[in-house]
Design a protein around this motif. Structure first.
Motif, PDB file in Angstrom:
ATOM      1  N   LYS A  62    -104.245 -54.444  -8.288  1.00 59.25           N
ATOM      2  CA  LYS A  62    -104.310 -55.156  -7.017  1.00 59.25           C
ATOM      3  C   LYS A  62    -103.804 -56.592  -7.095  1.00 59.25           C
ATOM      4  CE  LYS A  62    -106.119 -51.637  -4.924  1.00 59.25           C
ATOM      5  NZ  LYS A  62    -105.306 -50.850  -3.976  1.00 59.25           N
ATOM      6  N   LEU A  63    -103.501 -57.083  -8.287  1.00 56.17           N
ATOM      7  CA  LEU A  63    -103.008 -58.449  -8.452  1.00 56.17           C
ATOM      8  C   LEU A  63    -101.554 -58.432  -8.913  1.00 56.17           C
ATOM      9  CD1 LEU A  63    -105.997 -60.269 -10.232  1.00 56.17           C
ATOM     10  CD2 LEU A  63    -105.456 -60.196  -7.788  1.00 56.17           C
ATOM     11  N   THR A  64    -100.804 -59.437  -8.480  1.00 51.16           N
ATOM     12  CA  THR A  64     -99.436 -59.585  -8.945  1.00 51.16           C
ATOM     13  C   THR A  64     -99.446 -60.239 -10.329  1.00 51.16           C
ATOM     14  OG1 THR A  64     -99.183 -61.792  -7.994  1.00 51.16           O
ATOM     15  CG2 THR A  64     -98.660 -59.901  -6.565  1.00 51.16           C
ATOM     16  N   GLU A  65     -98.323 -60.177 -11.011  1.00 50.23           N
ATOM     17  CA  GLU A  65     -98.227 -60.816 -12.322  1.00 50.23           C
ATOM     18  C   GLU A  65     -98.479 -62.322 -12.205  1.00 50.23           C
ATOM     19  OE1 GLU A  65     -94.898 -61.372 -15.844  1.00 50.23           O
ATOM     20  OE2 GLU A  65     -94.883 -59.563 -14.619  1.00 50.23           O
ATOM     21  N   LYS A  66     -98.008 -62.915 -11.123  1.00 46.63           N
ATOM     22  CA  LYS A  66     -98.214 -64.353 -10.905  1.00 46.63           C
ATOM     23  C   LYS A  66     -99.693 -64.666 -10.746  1.00 46.63           C
ATOM     24  CE  LYS A  66     -96.634 -68.178  -7.974  1.00 46.63           C
ATOM     25  NZ  LYS A  66     -95.787 -68.549  -6.793  1.00 46.63           N
ATOM     26  N   GLU A  67    -100.423 -63.830 -10.000  1.00 41.09           N
ATOM     27  CA  GLU A  67    -101.862 -64.047  -9.811  1.00 41.09           C
ATOM     28  C   GLU A  67    -102.627 -63.868 -11.130  1.00 41.09           C
ATOM     29  OE1 GLU A  67    -102.930 -62.707  -5.278  1.00 41.09           O
ATOM     30  OE2 GLU A  67    -102.179 -61.142  -6.619  1.00 41.09           O
ATOM     31  N   ILE A  68    -102.193 -62.887 -11.917  1.00 37.85           N
ATOM     32  CA  ILE A  68    -102.852 -62.653 -13.209  1.00 37.85           C
ATOM     33  C   ILE A  68    -102.648 -63.857 -14.129  1.00 37.85           C
ATOM     34  CG2 ILE A  68    -102.789 -61.238 -15.307  1.00 37.85           C
ATOM     35  CD1 ILE A  68    -102.135 -58.839 -13.461  1.00 37.85           C
ATOM     36  N   LYS A  69    -101.437 -64.386 -14.169  1.00 34.69           N
ATOM     37  CA  LYS A  69    -101.148 -65.561 -15.005  1.00 34.69           C
ATOM     38  C   LYS A  69    -101.999 -66.755 -14.591  1.00 34.69           C
ATOM     39  CE  LYS A  69     -96.379 -64.542 -16.385  1.00 34.69           C
ATOM     40  NZ  LYS A  69     -94.960 -64.940 -16.249  1.00 34.69           N
ATOM     41  N   LYS A  70    -102.214 -66.896 -13.294  1.00 35.77           N
ATOM     42  CA  LYS A  70    -103.021 -68.010 -12.797  1.00 35.77           C
ATOM     43  C   LYS A  70    -104.482 -67.843 -13.204  1.00 35.77           C
ATOM     44  CE  LYS A  70    -104.129 -70.580  -8.567  1.00 35.77           C
ATOM     45  NZ  LYS A  70    -103.935 -70.644  -7.095  1.00 35.77           N
ATOM     46  N   CYS A  71    -104.988 -66.604 -13.146  1.00 40.70           N
ATOM     47  CA  CYS A  71    -106.394 -66.341 -13.502  1.00 40.70           C
ATOM     48  C   CYS A  71    -106.608 -66.306 -15.010  1.00 40.70           C
ATOM     49  CB  CYS A  71    -106.838 -65.003 -12.903  1.00 40.70           C
ATOM     50  SG  CYS A  71    -106.804 -64.946 -11.117  1.00 40.70           S
ATOM     51  N   LEU A  72    -105.586 -65.880 -15.743  1.00 41.74           N
ATOM     52  CA  LEU A  72    -105.690 -65.722 -17.199  1.00 41.74           C
ATOM     53  C   LEU A  72    -104.526 -66.468 -17.858  1.00 41.74           C
ATOM     54  CD1 LEU A  72    -106.385 -61.880 -17.130  1.00 41.74           C
ATOM     55  CD2 LEU A  72    -108.087 -63.641 -17.576  1.00 41.74           C
ATOM     56  N   PRO A  73    -104.537 -67.791 -17.816  1.00 43.36           N
ATOM     57  CA  PRO A  73    -103.382 -68.563 -18.309  1.00 43.36           C
ATOM     58  C   PRO A  73    -103.141 -68.440 -19.805  1.00 43.36           C
ATOM     59  CG  PRO A  73    -105.239 -70.010 -17.812  1.00 43.36           C
ATOM     60  CD  PRO A  73    -105.610 -68.655 -17.294  1.00 43.36           C
ATOM     61  N   HIS A  74    -104.139 -67.932 -20.549  1.00 40.09           N
ATOM     62  CA  HIS A  74    -104.013 -67.853 -22.001  1.00 40.09           C
ATOM     63  C   HIS A  74    -103.345 -66.568 -22.483  1.00 40.09           C
ATOM     64  CE1 HIS A  74    -107.697 -65.685 -21.051  1.00 40.09           C
ATOM     65  NE2 HIS A  74    -107.646 -65.097 -22.229  1.00 40.09           N
ATOM     66  N   ILE A  75    -103.005 -65.657 -21.560  1.00 38.43           N
ATOM     67  CA  ILE A  75    -102.387 -64.389 -21.984  1.00 38.43           C
ATOM     68  C   ILE A  75    -101.067 -64.158 -21.243  1.00 38.43           C
ATOM     69  CG2 ILE A  75    -104.594 -63.323 -22.612  1.00 38.43           C
ATOM     70  CD1 ILE A  75    -102.987 -61.985 -19.549  1.00 38.43           C
ATOM     71  N   VAL A  76    -100.229 -63.322 -21.844  1.00 46.21           N
ATOM     72  CA  VAL A  76     -99.027 -62.838 -21.167  1.00 46.21           C
ATOM     73  C   VAL A  76     -99.378 -61.473 -20.586  1.00 46.21           C
ATOM     74  CG1 VAL A  76     -96.631 -62.126 -21.430  1.00 46.21           C
ATOM     75  CG2 VAL A  76     -97.514 -64.049 -22.771  1.00 46.21           C
ATOM     76  N   PRO A  77     -99.358 -61.302 -19.265  1.00 49.10           N
ATOM     77  CA  PRO A  77     -99.829 -60.051 -18.659  1.00 49.10           C
ATOM     78  C   PRO A  77     -99.171 -58.817 -19.269  1.00 49.10           C
ATOM     79  CG  PRO A  77     -99.401 -61.675 -16.965  1.00 49.10           C
ATOM     80  CD  PRO A  77     -98.902 -62.269 -18.249  1.00 49.10           C
ATOM     81  N   LYS A  78     -99.999 -57.798 -19.476  1.00 54.86           N
ATOM     82  CA  LYS A  78     -99.531 -56.488 -19.925  1.00 54.86           C
ATOM     83  C   LYS A  78    -100.119 -55.497 -18.919  1.00 54.86           C
ATOM     84  CE  LYS A  78     -99.722 -55.564 -24.383  1.00 54.86           C
ATOM     85  NZ  LYS A  78    -100.264 -55.126 -25.707  1.00 54.86           N
ATOM     86  N   ILE A  79     -99.403 -55.300 -17.803  1.00 52.27           N
ATOM     87  CA  ILE A  79     -99.944 -54.563 -16.662  1.00 52.27           C
ATOM     88  C   ILE A  79     -99.748 -53.061 -16.851  1.00 52.27           C
ATOM     89  CG2 ILE A  79     -99.794 -54.211 -14.167  1.00 52.27           C
ATOM     90  CD1 ILE A  79     -98.826 -57.126 -13.968  1.00 52.27           C
ATOM     91  N   ASP A  80    -100.848 -52.319 -16.763  1.00 53.73           N
ATOM     92  CA  ASP A  80    -100.821 -50.862 -16.888  1.00 53.73           C
ATOM     93  C   ASP A  80    -101.960 -50.325 -16.040  1.00 53.73           C
ATOM     94  OD1 ASP A  80    -100.692 -48.219 -17.576  1.00 53.73           O
ATOM     95  OD2 ASP A  80    -101.330 -48.483 -19.641  1.00 53.73           O
ATOM     96  N   SER A  81    -101.606 -49.741 -14.877  1.00 55.59           N
ATOM     97  CA  SER A  81    -102.620 -49.287 -13.932  1.00 55.59           C
ATOM     98  C   SER A  81    -103.541 -50.467 -13.593  1.00 55.59           C
ATOM     99  CB  SER A  81    -103.396 -48.099 -14.503  1.00 55.59           C
ATOM    100  OG  SER A  81    -104.276 -47.565 -13.546  1.00 55.59           O
ATOM    101  N   TYR A  82    -104.867 -50.321 -13.765  1.00 52.25           N
ATOM    102  CA  TYR A  82    -105.759 -51.424 -13.416  1.00 52.25           C
ATOM    103  C   TYR A  82    -105.866 -52.483 -14.509  1.00 52.25           C
ATOM    104  CZ  TYR A  82    -108.922 -48.116 -15.811  1.00 52.25           C
ATOM    105  OH  TYR A  82    -109.487 -47.231 -16.698  1.00 52.25           O
ATOM    106  N   TRP A  83    -105.221 -52.274 -15.629  1.00 53.56           N
ATOM    107  CA  TRP A  83    -105.249 -53.252 -16.717  1.00 53.56           C
ATOM    108  C   TRP A  83    -104.298 -54.408 -16.425  1.00 53.56           C
ATOM    109  CZ3 TRP A  83    -108.514 -53.320 -20.838  1.00 53.56           C
ATOM    110  CH2 TRP A  83    -109.283 -52.166 -21.044  1.00 53.56           C
ATOM    111  N   ALA A  84    -104.790 -55.627 -16.703  1.00 59.62           N
ATOM    112  CA  ALA A  84    -103.954 -56.819 -16.625  1.00 59.62           C
ATOM    113  C   ALA A  84    -103.444 -57.198 -18.010  1.00 59.62           C
ATOM    114  CB  ALA A  84    -104.743 -57.982 -16.029  1.00 59.62           C
ATOM    115  N   TYR A  85    -104.240 -56.827 -19.036  1.00 57.09           N
ATOM    116  CA  TYR A  85    -103.876 -57.131 -20.416  1.00 57.09           C
ATOM    117  C   TYR A  85    -104.771 -56.317 -21.335  1.00 57.09           C
ATOM    118  CZ  TYR A  85    -103.066 -59.689 -24.751  1.00 57.09           C
ATOM    119  OH  TYR A  85    -102.742 -60.016 -26.038  1.00 57.09           O
TER     120      TYR A  85
END
Length: 393
Positions: free
Chosen positions: A322-345
């Protein structure tokens, strides 16, 4: 035959056949070495190149014709100008794993080895199909969930266990393929890994063990006693790992349907007996109300391997991302998103090289090492280190 004597004899058979395999190169399989065997993306690349008339095999449309006949079970008279695509981009930023376009036909193929269904995925693919259903390729030919397609009539299930194996054997029967050692060996190794992950691999080891087990009523009685105990032992090991991780993390987890203890340990207890994955795990709150109803949890989960990372929950449910890669980066600035289904990383525990396979332990020896007390303690320690690193970075 006593249980102890039976175990000793089977252990001797295993050691003998293992030595033979090592000396003859029987363990050398490029698909397993490269981590391709159960990776949908990499497996699609292999199938794509084989069915692509312009593939590196230089066999024209030979393998494509066999694929259409034996896997798709279609009769397409004209294949001269056929086009084969991999990860074809369509509306809603959807990517179809494999797509075949011939005169009068557009055929979408979705490949699912371990990945989960996405919302309305097959329904969206059906919109670009022409004179064809959406083909849904899984290990055993299971149908997608209604989450992916409410109309089940638009989907045709196909399987690695039967359809793909049959196709590969037909490819091997071609006289030109037999003469071409590189192609022949790749097809043979591909057949081996598919048989392994669909539970059809019967080698010399198993045949010798069968002979011992069926040699007398006493041997079979001992074998049944071992089988009944083994299922309990494997679940006990899982329970021990989850309990130890919970204890050492020391935080209050989320009590929800995705927890390994929920509903009298249902996800845990059916992990080995269920053909589909049950995904037992542990979830912890991390960030709430990213958007209305959208939260981020830290989660430890078991598929084939144990892994940990961040998932995106929608009103307490783990569904499509439900989140874009940009939103994930903002919420989790310490990781590089690895999006897979509901996983952000996510990352394997304790790491890529030392992750035991719980579903198919014969893939490597790491699972069996968990029954050594010193190795097990080190495994738990390393898992906690990785969890703390991801969670607290």
């Amino acid at each position: 035959m006593t249980i102890n004597f039976l175990i000793q004899e089977i252990s001797g058979i295993h050691n003998k056949n293992e030595l033979i395999k090592r000396k003859t190169g029987g363990y050398y399989n490029i698909f397993e070495i490269a981590g391709i065997a159960t990776d949908e993306v990499k497996m699609c690349r292999v199938i794509y190149d084989l069915i692509n008339p312009k593939g590196r095999h230089s066999q024209g449309n030979t393998y494509l014709k066999l694929f259409i006949e034996h896997v798709l079970k279609l009769h397409i008279p004209l294949l001269e100008n056929v086009q084969v695509y991999r990860e074809l981009l369509i509306e809603k930023n959807r990517r179809i794993d494999l797509f075949i376009e011939a005169k009068g036909y557009k055929i979408p193929i979705e490949v699912k080895i371990n990945a989960r269904d996405q919302e309305n995925q097959c329904e969206d693919y059906a919109k670009v199909a022409l004179n064809s259903n959406v083909y849904y390729l899984t290990k055993f030919g299971t149908m997608p969930s209604t989450y992916s397609s409410k109309d089940q009539n638009i989907v045709t299930p196909i399987s690695f266990a039967h359809d793909i194996l049959l196709w590969l054997k037909k490819c091997l029967e071609q006289s030109d393929t037999i003469k071409l050692a590189p192609i022949r060996e790749v097809l043979l190794q591909l057949i081996v890994v598919i048989k392994k992950f669909t539970g059809q691999m019967e080698d010399e080891n198993q045949m010798d063990i069968k002979t011992v087990l069926t040699s007398s009523p006493e041997s079979m009685k001992s074998a049944f006693a071992i089988e009944q105990s083994l299922s309990v032992i494997k679940l006990d090991k899982l329970k021990s790992i989850f309990n130890e991780i919970e204890k050492r993390i020391g935080k209050e987890k989320l009590q929800n349907e995705y927890d390994w203890e929920f509903n009298n340990y249902k996800r845990h207890n059916t992990y080995y007996s269920s053909k589909s994955y049950t995904y037992p795990g542990i979830s912890y709150p991390y960030k709430t109300n990213i958007r209305p109803g959208i939260d981020i949890w830290f989660r430890i989960e078991l598929e084939d391997y144990i892994f940990a990372g961040f998932v995106v929950a929608n009103n307490g449910k783990l569904e499509d991302q439900k989140l874009t890669e940009k939103e994930i980066k903002k919420c989790l600035p310490h990781i590089v998103p690895k999006i897979d289904s509901y996983w952000a990383y996510w990352e394997y525990l304790p790491n890529d090289e030392d992750a035991p396979n719980f579903k198919y332990p014969e893939e490597n020896d790491l699972y069996f090492k968990l029954y050594d007390d010193r190795y097990y303690e080190n495994f738990i320690n390393e898992c906690i280190k990785k969890i703390n690193m991801i969670f607290n970075s």
